[in-house]
Design an enzyme around this catalytic site. Sequence first.
Site, PDB file in Angstrom:
ATOM      1  N   THR A   1     -18.640  -3.625  -3.847  1.00 49.07           N
ATOM      2  CA  THR A   1     -17.704  -4.490  -3.106  1.00 49.07           C
ATOM      3  C   THR A   1     -18.055  -4.419  -1.632  1.00 49.07           C
ATOM      4  OG1 THR A   1     -15.931  -4.185  -4.724  1.00 49.07           O
ATOM      5  CG2 THR A   1     -15.262  -4.900  -2.534  1.00 49.07           C
TER       6      THR A   1
ATOM      7  N   PHE B   1     -16.898  -5.061   2.217  1.00 45.14           N
ATOM      8  CA  PHE B   1     -15.687  -5.140   3.028  1.00 45.14           C
ATOM      9  C   PHE B   1     -16.077  -5.549   4.450  1.00 45.14           C
ATOM     10  CE2 PHE B   1     -15.067  -1.972  -0.237  1.00 45.14           C
ATOM     11  CZ  PHE B   1     -13.745  -2.090  -0.636  1.00 45.14           C
TER      12      PHE B   1
HETATM   13  O1  LIG Z   1      -7.092  -1.994  -4.872  1.00 42.47           O
HETATM   14  C1  LIG Z   1      -7.943  -1.434  -4.174  1.00 42.47           C
HETATM   15  O2  LIG Z   1      -8.239  -0.235  -4.285  1.00 42.47           O
HETATM   16  C2  LIG Z   1      -8.671  -2.219  -3.156  1.00 42.47           C
HETATM   17  O3  LIG Z   1      -9.179  -1.656  -2.211  1.00 42.47           O
HETATM   18  C3  LIG Z   1      -8.804  -3.722  -3.363  1.00 42.47           C
HETATM   19  C4  LIG Z   1     -10.062  -4.126  -4.151  1.00 42.47           C
HETATM   20  C5  LIG Z   1     -10.268  -5.680  -4.043  1.00 42.47           C
HETATM   21  O4  LIG Z   1      -9.420  -6.407  -3.587  1.00 42.47           O
HETATM   22  O5  LIG Z   1     -11.362  -6.117  -4.474  1.00 42.47           O
HETATM   23  C6  LIG Z   1     -11.259  -3.492  -3.599  1.00 42.47           C
HETATM   24  C7  LIG Z   1     -12.265  -3.019  -4.338  1.00 42.47           C
HETATM   25  C8  LIG Z   1     -12.207  -2.935  -5.810  1.00 42.47           C
HETATM   26  O6  LIG Z   1     -13.185  -3.795  -6.301  1.00 42.47           O
HETATM   27  C9  LIG Z   1     -10.892  -3.367  -6.354  1.00 42.47           C
HETATM   28  C10 LIG Z   1      -9.875  -3.811  -5.588  1.00 42.47           C
END
Ligand SMILES: O=C(O)C(=O)C[C@]1(C(=O)O)C=C[C@@H](O)C=C1
Length: 306
Positions: free
Chosen positions: A187, A189
Amino acid sequence: MASFSACSPLELPHKLSLKVAYQGVPGAYSELAARTACPGCFTLPCRTLSSAVLAVESGEADRAVLPVESTMDGTALRNYDLLLRHDVRVAREITLFVRYCLLAMPGVHKAALRRVMSHPVALAHCGRALARLGVDREPVEDTAGAVRLLSTRRMFDAAAIASARAGEICGLDVIDEGVQDEAWNTTRFLIVSRDGEVGVARAPKKTSMVVAHARDDAMAMLRRVLSAFASRGVNLTKLEVVGGDGVVVRKGRRLRAFARVMVVDFEGSVEEEENVREAVKEVEGSAAFVRVLGCYASDKTVYNLE
Ligand SMILES: O=C(O)C(=O)C[C@]1(C(=O)O)C=C[C@@H](O)C=C1
């Protein structure tokens, strides 16, 4: 090619009091991203992503963390939408390797599970494992929030999908790990601040930009964007057309809706390089709306926290 690392080579000389807002509770991936990007920071848990961004706008926090894309889902338009509605700038990017754990109250086995709770994105990323378990899926606001809920309500028929760190904080057991459908799951950010990047000098820069256009102008706009950058030798690192029923952007004090937006990232800095500036100017000449979201240090590292 991305490198794989457990610690940040771009660590900034942050003052210890740097406050970074994120959506969720401690142990959420966004909090792990904040701690990795800004070592030594205070993290400010927020109920929604919008309140995290508002905390930066109002001066309550110095930075906010927004998940903007994942290898399994692509661009999270809902979060770019926040960047367009608020007066914040991208200061940094950070990519985490996300290896989800299945967490449950001590002593609970998979056979006892009737439901699994997590952030909707995490539930979607683990679809196959959940189908095998034959459980109900219960979306909650963040992955670590699911862990906290399960532990405070002492649920013995439920599990949460979250980081090992979230499980550790609440004393849950890891009953399975790496439960995402694709082994390679990352992911990305963006860390936003009121004034954009501060403090990183030597790393190569990149710029993020959003281009809005009418629904029936997509092909022509795509050609114009590609030609503006290619003719000046500027490399694109991302180009995605997203949108559907109207993306709302703030223009001065007004809000305007556009049917489609193109999210474009490219190498170089609009603030420092003439050819990059000219390419953006050319796109501005033909698009309905262009917003440069920020120029910041390019970071191709994938941070592995677990
Ligand atoms: O819920 C979390 O822990 C987050 O940081 C959010 C979030 C997202 O929105 O994509 C971030 C990374 C993961 O893939 C799952 C959820």
